[in-house]
Scaffold this motif. Structure first.
Motif, short mmCIF file in Angstrom:
data_model
loop_
_atom_site.label_atom_id
_atom_site.label_comp_id
_atom_site.label_asym_id
_atom_site.label_seq_id
_atom_site.Cartn_x
_atom_site.Cartn_y
_atom_site.Cartn_z
N GLY A 193 0.83 -1.29 0.06
CA GLY A 193 0.01 0.15 -0.04
C GLY A 193 0.65 1.23 -0.14
O GLY A 193 0.54 2.19 -0.69
N VAL A 194 2.01 1.32 0.98
CA VAL A 194 2.92 2.22 0.81
C VAL A 194 3.44 2.58 -0.36
O VAL A 194 3.73 3.69 -1.07
CB VAL A 194 3.92 2.12 2.14
CG1 VAL A 194 5.10 3.39 2.08
CG2 VAL A 194 3.05 2.22 3.45
N MET A 195 4.12 1.40 -1.01
CA MET A 195 4.77 1.67 -2.23
C MET A 195 3.95 2.10 -3.28
O MET A 195 4.26 3.15 -4.02
CB MET A 195 5.22 0.08 -2.72
CG MET A 195 5.87 0.06 -3.96
SD MET A 195 6.38 -1.62 -4.60
CE MET A 195 5.08 -2.35 -4.78
N VAL A 196 2.64 1.78 -3.32
CA VAL A 196 1.75 2.33 -4.43
C VAL A 196 1.37 3.57 -4.43
O VAL A 196 1.74 4.32 -5.25
CB VAL A 196 0.52 1.31 -4.64
CG1 VAL A 196 -0.72 2.09 -5.42
CG2 VAL A 196 0.88 -0.01 -5.01
N ALA A 197 1.01 4.13 -3.12
CA ALA A 197 0.78 5.48 -2.67
C ALA A 197 2.06 6.21 -3.27
O ALA A 197 1.96 7.31 -3.83
CB ALA A 197 0.35 5.62 -1.38
N ILE A 239 2.54 6.71 -7.13
CA ILE A 239 1.46 7.35 -7.59
C ILE A 239 1.84 8.67 -7.43
O ILE A 239 1.75 9.76 -8.33
CB ILE A 239 0.08 7.24 -7.01
CG1 ILE A 239 -0.50 5.89 -7.35
CG2 ILE A 239 -0.72 8.28 -7.43
CD1 ILE A 239 -1.85 5.41 -6.59
N ALA A 240 2.47 9.21 -6.16
CA ALA A 240 3.26 10.72 -6.02
C ALA A 240 4.33 10.67 -6.68
O ALA A 240 5.19 11.74 -6.66
CB ALA A 240 3.21 10.81 -4.48
N GLY A 241 4.72 9.53 -7.45
CA GLY A 241 6.06 10.04 -8.15
C GLY A 241 7.40 9.30 -7.51
O GLY A 241 8.63 9.72 -8.07
N GLN A 242 7.43 8.93 -6.26
CA GLN A 242 8.61 8.33 -5.72
C GLN A 242 8.90 6.86 -6.48
O GLN A 242 8.03 6.43 -7.13
CB GLN A 242 8.45 8.31 -4.28
CG GLN A 242 8.25 9.77 -3.66
CD GLN A 242 7.83 9.57 -2.26
OE1 GLN A 242 8.07 8.72 -1.31
NE2 GLN A 242 7.44 10.85 -1.69
N LYS A 243 10.05 6.44 -5.98
CA LYS A 243 10.51 4.99 -6.46
C LYS A 243 10.57 3.81 -5.59
O LYS A 243 11.55 3.16 -5.92
CB LYS A 243 11.43 5.39 -7.25
CG LYS A 243 11.50 6.39 -8.58
CD LYS A 243 10.88 5.84 -9.84
CE LYS A 243 10.65 6.75 -10.83
NZ LYS A 243 9.19 6.79 -11.47
N PRO A 244 9.84 3.66 -4.63
CA PRO A 244 10.23 2.71 -3.37
C PRO A 244 9.85 1.36 -4.19
O PRO A 244 9.05 1.10 -5.34
CB PRO A 244 9.27 3.23 -2.48
CG PRO A 244 7.89 3.52 -3.09
CD PRO A 244 8.57 4.53 -4.25
#
Ligand code: NAD
Length: 472
Positions: free
Chosen positions: A328-332, A335-340
C-alpha cells in the motif's frame, strides 16, 4: 458531474487503509471505500481478535498451570467466556475506530458502500440504501482482501461447522473441537480453545507439519504443541461431514489410507484463504485475474489497466497484513512520483502459538534446493538465563548464512518472543548483515535476544554458552 479524486482506494484493510493514509500524506486527494467496518479482515475477524483471545486464554492457562511453580496459590480458577468475548470486541472496536481517526487527521474521505471498478478509472459506489454514485480518479487502488476457502466435504453452517470468523464467536468452550487444516489459523485457534479446556484434534492433509516453514523448526514446534495436548494428525484427508443433532461426525482417511470417523461438538474449517474479487470488476475494467483468481499485477502492484493498482491478499504473495501495508505504501508513493520497492525476500512470518514460531528469509530446505553453500548456527533457549528464569526455555534460534560471504540468508525461531526477535534479524538482513556482524553486536543481558546473538556466533563455530559443532 461525478466527483473526482486523485486516488480512490477500494477496501480499508491493512493494504487499503495504509495506502489511503500515505497517499493523503503525500498531498493527494484520496477517498477510501469500505462496505463493512474499517480495518478489514486483520482488525475485525483476523489478527487482532485472535490475538485478544490468544492473550486471554494464555493468561487463564498460566494462572491454572504455571503459577504454582512460583509459589502462587490461586485456588479455583474459572473463566467467563462472555467477558472474554466482550473484551475482544472492545479491542476490535478501539482499533477499527482508530482508523477513522487517522483518516480524519490525514484528510482521507471515508466512503461507506461497495465499490466496483468500471472502465477508465471510474468507480461505482453503491451505499447501504442501494443508491449509486459514479466517482472518478487518476489512480485506483484495489485492496479487497481475501475470504476463507470452503470445501464441499465440510460446508460451513455457522453453527456446528464454522470458519475462522465463527471460531472467534463461540459462546461456550466446545468439549470436543475438530479443526480441518493444521496451518496458521488452525494452530492459533486450536491453542485458544485447547487452553480453555477443549480436546482439540487437527486433521491436516499434508504429510509434513508446517510444510512452508524450516522443517527443523517445524518439528520442534510440533513436539512442543503435542505436549500442550494439541492432537495433530498429518496425512488425514476429510472426505465428509454429517450433522447429527448437536454434533458433527467427520469422515476422513488416515495416513494408512483407512477410513475413520470422529465426532465433535464444533468443527473449524481453516484450509486457506482465497482472493476476494466478487462484484469488484466490471467486465470492461481492463483488470485481469491470474489462473488462481488473484488480480494480476507486476512487481510494483500495477494491474493490466493503466492507473489501476492492486495490493494485499487479492494479489500474489503471502497473505500477511504487513506485506499488504508495505505494498500500500509503495503504490501510494509511486503514484506521488517516488520510486520505492517492496523487498519480498525479507518478509517476517509469525505463528502466535506459545511459544511463537517466527521466520524471515529462506529456510534450510530452500537454500539447499537453490544449491547455495551455507552454514547453520543453532542456539537453544535452554542455555539462555533469562529464558530459564522465565520458564520459557523451549525452542531455539536457527540462523542460516552464506558459506562464502557469511551474509544472513534466513532466521527461524521457535521460542519466547520469537515474533520480536525475528524482527531484529530482518533489520540486519535489510542492511546486508553477516552472521559475524550480528555476533559482534552487543546484546543486553539477560534477554531472550541473546539466543539470536549466540546463534549468529554459532554459524561460525564461536558460540560461547554451549559447545560448538566441530567443523570439517
Ligand atoms: P494455511 O495455508 O496456513 O493452512 C491451511 C492448511 O490446511 C494447510 O496446512 C493445508 O495443507 C491444509 N488443508 C488444505 N485442505 C485441506 C483438507 N481438505 N483437509 C485437511 N487439511 C487441508 O491457511 P489458514 O490457516 O487457513 O490461513 C489463511 C491465511 O491467513 C494464510 O495465508 C495465513 O498466512 C494467514 N494468516 C496469518 C496469520 C499470522 O500471520 N499469524 C494468522 C492467521 C492467518
Amino acid at each position: 458531474m461525478s466527483e473526482k479524486f486523485d486516488v480512490i482506494v477500494i477496501g480499508s484493510g491493512p493494504g487499503g487503509y495504509v495506502a489511503a493514509i500515505r497517499a493523503a500524506q503525500l498531498g493527494l486527494k484520496t477517498a477510501c471505500i469500505e462496505k463493512g467496518k474499517n480495518g478489514g479482515t486483520c482488525l475485525n475477524v483476523g489478527c487482532i481478535p485472535s490475538k485478544a483471545l490468544l492473550d486471554s486464554s494464555y493468561k487463564y492457562h498460566e494462572v491454572k498451570e504455571a503459577y504454582g511453580a512460583h509459589g502462587i496459590a490461586t485456588g479455583d480458577v474459572t473463566i467467563d467466556i462472555s467477558t472474554m468475548m466482550k473484551r475482544k470486541d472492545k479491542v476490535v472496536q478501539q482499533m477499527s475506530g482508530g482508523i477513522g481517526g487517522l483518516f480524519k487527521a490525514n484528510g482521507v474521505t471515508s466512503l461507506a458502500g461497495t465499490g466496483k471498478l468500471l472502465a477508465g478509472r471510474k468507480v461505482e459506489l453503491t451505499d447501504a440504501k442501494g443508491e449509486v454514485k459514479i466517482l472518478e480518479a487518476d489512480n485506483v487502488i484495489l485492496a479487497s482482501g481475501s475470504v476463507p476457502v470452503n470445501i464441499p466435504s465440510a460446508p460451513v453452517d455457522g453453527k456446528l461447522i464454522v470458519d475462522s470468523t465463527g471460531a472467534l464467536e463461540f459462546s461456550e468452550v466446545p468439549k470436543r473441537l475438530g479443526i480441518i487444516g493444521a496451518g496458521v489459523i488452525g494452530l492459533e485457534l486450536g491453542s485458544v480453545w485447547s487452553r480453555l479446556g477443549s480436546e482439540v484434534v487437527l486433521l491436516e492433509a499434508m504429510d509434513n507439519f508446517l510444510a512452508m516453514m524450516d522443517q527443523q523448526v517445524a518439528k520442534e514446534a510440533q513436539k512442543i504443541l503435542k505436549k500442550q495436548h494439541l492432537d495433530i494428525r498429518l496425512s488425514c484427508r476429510v472426505t465428509g461431514t454429517e450433522i447429527k443433532g448437536e454434533e458433527v461426525e467427520v469422515t476422513f482417511t488416515d495416513k494408512d489410507g483407512n477410513e475413520q470417523k470422529q465426532t465433535f461438538d464444533k468443527l473449524i474449517v481453516c484450509v486457506g484463504r482465497r482472493p476476494y474479487t466478487q462484484g469488484l470488476l466490471a467486465a470492461d475494467s481492463g483488470v485481469n485475474l491470474d489462473e488462481r483468481g488473484f488480480i494480476y499485477v507486476n512487481d510494483l502492484c500495477s494491474t493490466d489497466a493503466p492507473g489501476v493498482w492492486a495490493v494485499g491478499d487479492v494479489v500474489r504473495g503471502p497473505m500477511l497484513a504487513h506485506k499488504s501495508s508495505e505494498e500500500g505504501v509503495m503504490v501510494a508513493e509511486r503514484i506521488a512520483g517516488q520510486k520505492p520497492m517492496v523487498n519480498y525476500d525479507i518478509i517476517p512470518n509469525v505463528i502466535y502459538t506459545h511459544p511463537e514460531v517466527a521466520a524471515v528469509g529462506r529456510t534450510e530446505e530452500q537454500v539447499k534446493a537453490d544449491g547455495d553453500a551455507y552454514n547453520v548456527g543453532i542456539f537453544p533457549f535452554m542455555a539462555v538465563g533469562r529464558a530459564v528464569a522465565a520458564d520459557e526455555a523451549d525452542g531455539f534460534v536457527k540462523m542460516i548464512a552464506d558459506a562464502k560471504t557469511d551474509r544472513v540468508l534466513g532466521c527461524h525461531i521457535v521460542g519466547p518472543s520469537a515474533s520480536d526477535l525475528v524482527q531484529s534479524v530482518a533489520i540486519a538482513m535489510e542492511f546486508g548483515s553477516t552472521a559475524e556482524d550480528i555476533g559482534m553486536t552487543v546484546f543486553g543481558h539477560p534477554t531472550f535476544s541473546e539466543a539470536v546473538k549466540e546463534a549468529a556466533l554459532a554459524v561460525n563455530g564461536h558460540a560461547v554458552h554451549m559447545p560448538n559443532r566441530k567443523r570439517k
